[in-house]
Design a protein around this motif. Structure first.
Motif, PDB file in Angstrom:
ATOM      1  N   PHE A  96     -32.402 -30.305   1.964  1.00 34.27           N
ATOM      2  CA  PHE A  96     -32.017 -28.859   3.113  1.00 34.27           C
ATOM      3  C   PHE A  96     -30.820 -28.526   3.155  1.00 34.27           C
ATOM      4  O   PHE A  96     -30.187 -29.531   4.122  1.00 34.27           O
ATOM      5  N   ASN A  97     -29.726 -27.807   2.225  1.00 35.88           N
ATOM      6  CA  ASN A  97     -28.186 -27.646   2.531  1.00 35.88           C
ATOM      7  C   ASN A  97     -28.395 -25.848   3.643  1.00 35.88           C
ATOM      8  O   ASN A  97     -29.058 -25.091   3.037  1.00 35.88           O
ATOM      9  N   TYR A  98     -27.063 -25.636   3.496  1.00 40.46           N
ATOM     10  CA  TYR A  98     -26.932 -23.915   4.232  1.00 40.46           C
ATOM     11  C   TYR A  98     -25.822 -23.479   4.820  1.00 40.46           C
ATOM     12  O   TYR A  98     -24.979 -24.439   5.157  1.00 40.46           O
ATOM     13  N   GLY A  99     -25.422 -23.254   3.828  1.00 39.15           N
ATOM     14  CA  GLY A  99     -23.423 -22.149   4.340  1.00 39.15           C
ATOM     15  C   GLY A  99     -23.765 -21.556   5.184  1.00 39.15           C
ATOM     16  O   GLY A  99     -23.968 -20.403   5.826  1.00 39.15           O
ATOM     17  N   ILE A 100     -23.704 -21.825   5.984  1.00 42.57           N
ATOM     18  CA  ILE A 100     -22.754 -21.409   8.000  1.00 42.57           C
ATOM     19  C   ILE A 100     -21.850 -20.252   7.028  1.00 42.57           C
ATOM     20  O   ILE A 100     -21.586 -19.425   7.604  1.00 42.57           O
ATOM     21  N   SER A 101     -20.546 -20.924   6.393  1.00 40.06           N
ATOM     22  CA  SER A 101     -19.105 -19.579   5.458  1.00 40.06           C
ATOM     23  C   SER A 101     -19.304 -19.945   4.037  1.00 40.06           C
ATOM     24  O   SER A 101     -20.284 -21.154   4.055  1.00 40.06           O
ATOM     25  N   ASP A 102     -18.952 -18.913   3.842  1.00 42.03           N
ATOM     26  CA  ASP A 102     -18.324 -19.810   2.031  1.00 42.03           C
ATOM     27  C   ASP A 102     -17.793 -20.892   1.866  1.00 42.03           C
ATOM     28  O   ASP A 102     -17.604 -21.222   1.256  1.00 42.03           O
ATOM     29  N   ARG A 103     -16.788 -21.324   3.201  1.00 40.99           N
ATOM     30  CA  ARG A 103     -16.547 -23.035   3.006  1.00 40.99           C
ATOM     31  C   ARG A 103     -16.878 -24.077   3.830  1.00 40.99           C
ATOM     32  O   ARG A 103     -16.993 -25.651   3.024  1.00 40.99           O
ATOM     33  N   LEU A 104     -17.759 -23.421   5.355  1.00 41.59           N
ATOM     34  CA  LEU A 104     -18.186 -24.752   5.842  1.00 41.59           C
ATOM     35  C   LEU A 104     -20.361 -24.955   5.332  1.00 41.59           C
ATOM     36  O   LEU A 104     -20.662 -23.265   5.754  1.00 41.59           O
ATOM     37  N   TYR A 105     -20.353 -25.821   5.882  1.00 41.66           N
ATOM     38  CA  TYR A 105     -21.937 -25.713   5.178  1.00 41.66           C
ATOM     39  C   TYR A 105     -22.580 -27.543   6.032  1.00 41.66           C
ATOM     40  O   TYR A 105     -21.912 -28.398   6.388  1.00 41.66           O
ATOM     41  N   VAL A 106     -23.764 -27.232   6.516  1.00 40.20           N
ATOM     42  CA  VAL A 106     -24.514 -28.344   7.560  1.00 40.20           C
ATOM     43  C   VAL A 106     -25.871 -28.346   6.315  1.00 40.20           C
ATOM     44  O   VAL A 106     -25.792 -27.668   4.981  1.00 40.20           O
ATOM     45  N   ASN A 107     -25.735 -29.956   6.953  1.00 42.72           N
ATOM     46  CA  ASN A 107     -27.267 -30.611   5.987  1.00 42.72           C
ATOM     47  C   ASN A 107     -27.743 -31.531   6.103  1.00 42.72           C
ATOM     48  O   ASN A 107     -27.908 -32.318   7.291  1.00 42.72           O
ATOM     49  N   PHE A 108     -29.393 -31.632   5.850  1.00 46.33           N
ATOM     50  CA  PHE A 108     -30.345 -32.784   6.500  1.00 46.33           C
ATOM     51  C   PHE A 108     -30.794 -33.574   5.367  1.00 46.33           C
ATOM     52  O   PHE A 108     -31.330 -32.525   4.629  1.00 46.33           O
ATOM     53  N   LEU A 109     -30.569 -34.156   5.893  1.00 40.83           N
ATOM     54  CA  LEU A 109     -31.938 -35.727   4.414  1.00 40.83           C
ATOM     55  C   LEU A 109     -33.147 -35.797   4.365  1.00 40.83           C
ATOM     56  O   LEU A 109     -32.219 -37.014   6.166  1.00 40.83           O
ATOM     57  N   LEU A 110     -33.961 -36.078   3.858  1.00 43.06           N
ATOM     58  CA  LEU A 110     -35.416 -36.495   4.675  1.00 43.06           C
ATOM     59  C   LEU A 110     -35.565 -37.582   3.294  1.00 43.06           C
ATOM     60  O   LEU A 110     -35.702 -37.474   2.287  1.00 43.06           O
ATOM     61  N   PRO A 111     -35.227 -39.083   3.410  1.00 46.89           N
ATOM     62  CA  PRO A 111     -35.460 -39.656   2.150  1.00 46.89           C
ATOM     63  C   PRO A 111     -36.879 -40.271   2.374  1.00 46.89           C
ATOM     64  O   PRO A 111     -37.108 -41.191   3.526  1.00 46.89           O
ATOM     65  N   PHE A 112     -38.119 -41.238   1.620  1.00 48.04           N
ATOM     66  CA  PHE A 112     -38.529 -41.710   1.465  1.00 48.04           C
ATOM     67  C   PHE A 112     -38.194 -42.894   0.690  1.00 48.04           C
ATOM     68  O   PHE A 112     -37.583 -42.752  -0.390  1.00 48.04           O
ATOM     69  N   VAL A 113     -39.009 -43.903   1.021  1.00 47.50           N
ATOM     70  CA  VAL A 113     -38.842 -45.379   0.367  1.00 47.50           C
ATOM     71  C   VAL A 113     -39.856 -46.037   0.099  1.00 47.50           C
ATOM     72  O   VAL A 113     -41.446 -45.527   0.652  1.00 47.50           O
ATOM     73  N   SER A 114     -40.378 -46.806  -0.891  1.00 48.15           N
ATOM     74  CA  SER A 114     -41.740 -47.402  -2.038  1.00 48.15           C
ATOM     75  C   SER A 114     -40.463 -48.525  -2.472  1.00 48.15           C
ATOM     76  O   SER A 114     -40.482 -48.296  -3.520  1.00 48.15           O
ATOM     77  N   HIS A 115     -41.178 -49.818  -2.275  1.00 54.30           N
ATOM     78  CA  HIS A 115     -41.033 -51.114  -2.437  1.00 54.30           C
ATOM     79  C   HIS A 115     -41.873 -52.052  -2.956  1.00 54.30           C
ATOM     80  O   HIS A 115     -42.686 -51.957  -2.004  1.00 54.30           O
ATOM     81  N   VAL A 116     -41.556 -52.841  -4.424  1.00 55.44           N
ATOM     82  CA  VAL A 116     -42.750 -53.800  -4.606  1.00 55.44           C
ATOM     83  C   VAL A 116     -41.599 -54.776  -5.062  1.00 55.44           C
ATOM     84  O   VAL A 116     -40.836 -54.661  -5.290  1.00 55.44           O
ATOM     85  N   ARG A 117     -42.200 -56.548  -4.084  1.00 54.09           N
ATOM     86  CA  ARG A 117     -41.091 -57.156  -4.817  1.00 54.09           C
ATOM     87  C   ARG A 117     -42.029 -58.410  -4.818  1.00 54.09           C
ATOM     88  O   ARG A 117     -43.262 -58.907  -4.234  1.00 54.09           O
TER      89      ARG A 117
END
Length: 385
Positions: A96-117
């Motif tokens: 998720f990304n949001y522009g506070i101004s035309d030059r400054l932005y903030v973001n949030f990343l929600l990650p999920f994983v699945s592994h088979v070894r």
């Protein structure tokens, strides 16, 4: 105004490929666990989110690691003998990304994983001295959350180049002591035991970290643009308190790094663009901040990365497939200590993948709705400030 709008389109198209280039994955047992930058490089809106604009994206990544390297030399006998470790790893990030101004932005990343070894050595030992019985261990769930912000040094759309600097934080939300069943355990190799899975498939690393990154672009002509992304994740904590399955040491909480350099080609077909670049990603033997003790598999992979991008209005899709051209499992901090103590050179091995599949889908919500049907070859990159 027409050229101003077209330059905005170009920048947005450019970033949709950069987001694929900077969803950074180590291709194998080198314990990067498919991390993603959550600052400048990973923001679909980072390049050209105007004030109040919002974007949401999802990124899917997959690789299968099975080629063992000790240093830069592949141990081809592992595949020939059928004793190779095989990691099938899947990653899904929601950003998720949001522009506070035309030059400054903030973001949030929600990650999920699945592994088979899949391995033999963890389930009774490799033949001829072990049972040679191949089994799987698995892990899945939420990985480490990322929060970030970035700032463009120059006012967007006033120059043919720009550079953004980013800062982010990684929260230890992923399970870093995930367990599963191991077979052929015990003195008689006849027990099933629940134990900690390998570091390479742990959903999290257990450390609170922060990253610095930079991304930039430079327009060469109406059809070509150079892009670059640099990323470094600092993990100040030394170990996370979880013992390896054999109890010999605790898991290290290692730093991670990546660099990307490439070029985009804007075709005359509306919405269709191409990318070709190179990337370096890895885990260092020693951290820049804090100690480096504990168990880790340091190393790096260098890849050639072709990509293709297509956008329709505010929806952007991209597919990148980095192909490894060099893989190197370097000496760990512990390897170096053991070498100094015994006088015998020590270096562990790690498994790497041949390639990575990286697909990104992003939608931008803009207060000033823009038509993203395609790209015009009339864009002039020689903008004057």
């Amino acid at each position: 105004m027409k050229n101003y709008y077209l330059k905005s389109v170009v920048c947005t198209i450019f970033l949709s490929l950069v987001i694929s280039a900077t969803n950074l994955n180590a291709q194998g047992c080198v314990a990067i666990r498919g991390f993603s930058s959550c600052s400048a490089g990973n923001m679909e809106g980072g390049v050209n989110l105007s004030k109040g604009d919002f974007s949401v994206g999802t990124n899917f990544r997959y690789f299968e690691s099975f080629r063992h390297f000790r240093g830069a030399e592949e141990e081809t006998n592992r595949v020939e003998e059928g004793t190779q470790v095989i990691n099938d790893s899947y990653f899904v990030d929601v950003a998720f990304n949001y522009g506070i101004s035309d030059r400054l932005y903030v973001n949030f990343l929600l990650p999920f994983v699945s592994h088979v070894r899949s391995s033999m050595y963890e389930h009774g030992g490799n033949p001829p001295n072990g049972l040679g019985d191949r089994h799987n261990t698995r892990s899945s769930g939420l990985s480490d959350l990322r929060l970030g912000a970035g700032y463009w040094l120059f006012k967007p759309n006033t120059k043919s180049f720009n550079l953004a600097l980013g800062l982010g934080v990684k929260l230890p939300t992923g399970d870093y002591a995930y367990t599963d069943t191991f077979y052929n355990q015990g003195a008689n190799k006849d027990m099933q035991v629940d134990g900690v899975v390998d570091q390479s498939i742990q959903p999290g690393d257990g450390g609170l970290g922060f990253n610095l990154d930079a991304q930039g672009y430079y327009g060469l002509s109406n059809h070509f643009m150079l892009t670059t992304t640099l990323y470094y994740l600092f993990n100040p904590e030394v170990t996370n308190g979880v013992l390896t399955r054999n109890g010999s040491s605790e898991f290290s909480v290692p730093d991670q790094y990546a660099a990307q350099l490439g070029a985009m080609y804007f075709s005359n077909i509306k919405g269709l663009n191409f990318y070709l670049g190179g990337r370096l990603e890895g885990v260092p033997s020693s951290d820049l901040i804090g100690g480096s003790e504990g168990y880790r598999r340091p190393g790096y992979a260098i890849s050639v990365e072709p990509g293709i991008n297509y956008n329709v209005k505010d929806l952007t899709m991209s597919l990148n497939i980095p192909i490894a051209v060099e893989r190197n499992r370097t000496q760990s901090f512990s390897d170096k200590q053991r070498t100094a103590q015994t006088g015998v050179f020590t270096q562990g091995d790690a498994a790497f993948a041949d390639y990575l599949v990286n697909f990104n889908l992003t939608y931008r919500f803009s207060k000033k709705h823009s038509n993203m049907n395609g790209y015009s070859d009339k864009v002039d990159f020689n903008i004057k400030s």
